[in-house]
Design an enzyme around this catalytic site. Structure first.
Site, short mmCIF file in Angstrom:
data_model
loop_
_atom_site.label_atom_id
_atom_site.label_comp_id
_atom_site.label_asym_id
_atom_site.label_seq_id
_atom_site.Cartn_x
_atom_site.Cartn_y
_atom_site.Cartn_z
N ASP A 159 25.58 48.71 22.30
CA ASP A 159 26.25 49.06 23.76
C ASP A 159 27.17 50.54 22.66
O ASP A 159 26.72 51.57 22.91
CB ASP A 159 26.76 48.60 24.34
CG ASP A 159 26.42 47.98 25.07
OD1 ASP A 159 25.76 47.80 25.48
OD2 ASP A 159 27.64 46.53 24.76
N HIS A 187 29.91 43.09 28.21
CA HIS A 187 28.53 44.08 28.29
C HIS A 187 27.21 43.73 29.04
O HIS A 187 26.84 43.08 29.73
CB HIS A 187 27.90 42.99 26.60
CG HIS A 187 26.08 43.61 27.09
ND1 HIS A 187 25.99 44.44 26.13
CD2 HIS A 187 25.28 42.48 26.84
CE1 HIS A 187 24.71 44.46 26.25
NE2 HIS A 187 23.66 43.59 26.95
P1 NAD Z 1 13.76 34.71 23.54
O1 NAD Z 1 13.28 34.80 25.70
O2 NAD Z 1 12.53 35.69 23.66
O3 NAD Z 1 14.18 33.96 23.79
C1 NAD Z 1 15.18 33.35 23.62
C2 NAD Z 1 15.03 31.84 22.80
O4 NAD Z 1 15.73 31.08 23.10
C3 NAD Z 1 14.25 31.33 23.22
O5 NAD Z 1 12.38 30.87 22.91
C4 NAD Z 1 14.07 30.16 23.82
O6 NAD Z 1 13.76 28.48 23.80
C5 NAD Z 1 15.77 29.57 23.06
N1 NAD Z 1 16.31 28.82 23.71
C6 NAD Z 1 16.69 28.45 25.18
N2 NAD Z 1 17.31 27.92 25.44
C7 NAD Z 1 18.27 27.25 24.32
C8 NAD Z 1 18.77 26.24 23.98
N3 NAD Z 1 19.73 25.53 24.61
N4 NAD Z 1 19.58 26.20 22.63
C9 NAD Z 1 18.58 26.79 22.00
N5 NAD Z 1 17.51 27.94 21.51
C10 NAD Z 1 17.38 28.00 23.31
O7 NAD Z 1 14.91 36.28 24.81
P2 NAD Z 1 15.38 36.81 23.70
O8 NAD Z 1 14.31 37.96 23.62
O9 NAD Z 1 15.19 36.51 22.05
O10 NAD Z 1 16.94 37.45 23.87
C11 NAD Z 1 17.42 35.74 24.03
C12 NAD Z 1 19.40 36.63 24.67
O11 NAD Z 1 19.79 37.69 24.27
C13 NAD Z 1 18.82 37.00 26.33
O12 NAD Z 1 19.43 36.41 26.99
C14 NAD Z 1 19.19 38.12 26.86
O13 NAD Z 1 19.96 38.50 27.36
C15 NAD Z 1 20.30 38.28 25.27
N6 NAD Z 1 20.37 39.85 24.52
C16 NAD Z 1 21.85 39.97 24.15
C17 NAD Z 1 21.91 41.10 24.25
C18 NAD Z 1 23.32 41.52 23.67
O14 NAD Z 1 23.19 43.17 23.21
N7 NAD Z 1 24.50 41.21 23.92
C19 NAD Z 1 21.15 42.29 23.44
C20 NAD Z 1 19.57 41.67 24.24
C21 NAD Z 1 18.95 40.18 24.55
C1 LMR Z 2 20.33 45.22 26.34
O1 LMR Z 2 21.80 45.30 26.50
O2 LMR Z 2 19.89 45.38 26.11
C2 LMR Z 2 20.43 43.62 26.20
O3 LMR Z 2 21.65 43.13 26.90
C3 LMR Z 2 19.43 43.28 27.51
C4 LMR Z 2 19.69 43.32 28.66
O4 LMR Z 2 19.15 42.22 29.41
O5 LMR Z 2 19.96 44.19 29.20
#
Ligand code: NAD
Ligand code: LMR
Length: 326
Positions: A159, A187
């Protein structure tokens, strides 16, 4: 050469990790003189895909990559971890808010908090990326009573970085010209990207933009950027999220930029009147491997209202997972 440190990453076969792991292994997170052992956690059905990622890591022949552990057992992946990036969780799809993931993801973070408590280094630095990141960090922290609560943080750096570029574009400057950006709170769509302290080439940002743009364009654009990416890409942000995770951990470990601050979701000690114990994003400075909330920032009525709205949401999320908070 320094002794290797152990970096645990969960969700290691997911899309964020595919952008993240290679940069950690190349030294972008902890420095070009710091060898790392990657300890990768996945759920059992994803172990085969994880094997492929590990093969690709090997094929890069990174001089700093001192070992790779692959496991579906958190007590193996977190063993003696110096850093833990908790990425693994379900991402949201179109039309969802991040807190809609609370139920699906909360159990993951209580189990992982317990595992960290049991086996990680007593100084482990934890970054929660999986959404809803702040409340997941709170769950992990509260399930790790033997670790310092300050060691659990949530990512709002994405952000923060988004806000830098929006302001740079508006003021015909570059992100290098901007300092003192702040993201307050969750967030989520209630986060408060605050320009009142931000500077563009040392001059007040608020003097360079219209109030109307600030309120009706800048703030909602930053708040809604995650949803806009999901709409455009058909999947949630990945490379930019990985980049922000690198920025967050690098600053925490090696220090934030001199003369500036950054934004991190951290344990609230009651600073700025924010309820103690919430994981709330504040302006922070990092030094000597520690973070500190910047004190003395002026808060006007406009800012206070927005800071309270996002605090209220975090308190509601906390109450919704009370059964997971020992
Ligand atoms: P994704 O689905 O591509 O990958 C997530 C992975 O986590 C998968 O491979 C899944 O098998 C694995 N997983 C699920 N449960 C698990 C567990 N208990 N232990 C270990 N691994 C496990 O998702 P992504 O695009 O990589 O996103 C991951 C997370 O990050 C999501 O919750 C997304 O919303 C979040 N995210 C946060 C931010 C932020 O700014 N804070 C930004 C982008 C995404
Ligand atoms: C983001 O900010 O891009 C991530 O937290 C993914 C989402 O769900 O918005």
């Amino acid at each position: 050469m320094k002794a290797p440190v152990r970096v645990a990453v969960t969700g290691a076969a997911g899309q964020i990790s595919y952008s993240l792991l290679f940069r950690i292994a190349s030294g972008e997170m902890l420095g070009k003189d710091q060898p790392v052992i990657l300890q990768l956690l996945e759920i059992t059905p994803a172990l085969e895909a994880l094997k492929g990622v590990a093969m690709e890591l090997e094929d890069c022949a990174f001089p700093l990559l001192a070992g790779i552990v692959q496991s579906d057992d958190a007590t193996v992946a977190f063993k003696d971890a110096d850093y833990a990036l908790l990425v693994g969780a379900r991402p949201r799809g179109p039309g969802m808010e991040r807190k809609d993931l609370l139920e699906a993801n909360a159990a993951i973070f209580s189990a992982q908090g317990k595992a960290l408590n049991e086996v990680a280094s007593r100084n482990v630095k934890v970054l929660v990326v999986g959404n809803p990141a702040n409340t997941n960090a709170l769950i992990a922290q509260r399930n790790a009573p033997d670790l310092d609560p300050r060691n659990f943080t949530a990512m709002t750096r994405l952000d923060h970085n988004r806000a830098l570029t929006q302001l740079a574009n508006k003021t015909d400057s570059t992100v290098n010209d901007i300092t003192h950006m702040t993201i307050w709170g969750n967030h989520s769509a209630t986060q408060y990207p605050d320009l009142h302290q931000a500077k563009v080439n040392g001059e007040d940002a608020m003097g360079k933009v219209e109030q109307e743009w600030y309120e009706t364009d800048f703030i909602p654009t930053v708040q809604q950027r995650g949803a806009a990416i999901i709409k455009a890409r058909g999947a949630s942000s990945a490379a930019s999220a990985a980049n922000a995770a690198i920025d967050h951990m690098r600053d925490w470990a090696l220090g934030s930029a001199e003369g500036d601050w950054t934004s991190m979701g951290v344990y609230s000690d009651g600073s700025y009147g924010i309820q103690e114990g919430l994981i709330y994003s504040f302006p922070v400075v990092c030094k000597n491997g520690d973070w500190e909330i910047v004190q003395g920032v002026d808060i006007n009525d406009f800012s206070r209202e927005k800071m309270t709205a996002t605090e209220t949401e975090l308190a509601e999320e906390r109450d919704a997972v009370a059964h997971l908070l020992p």
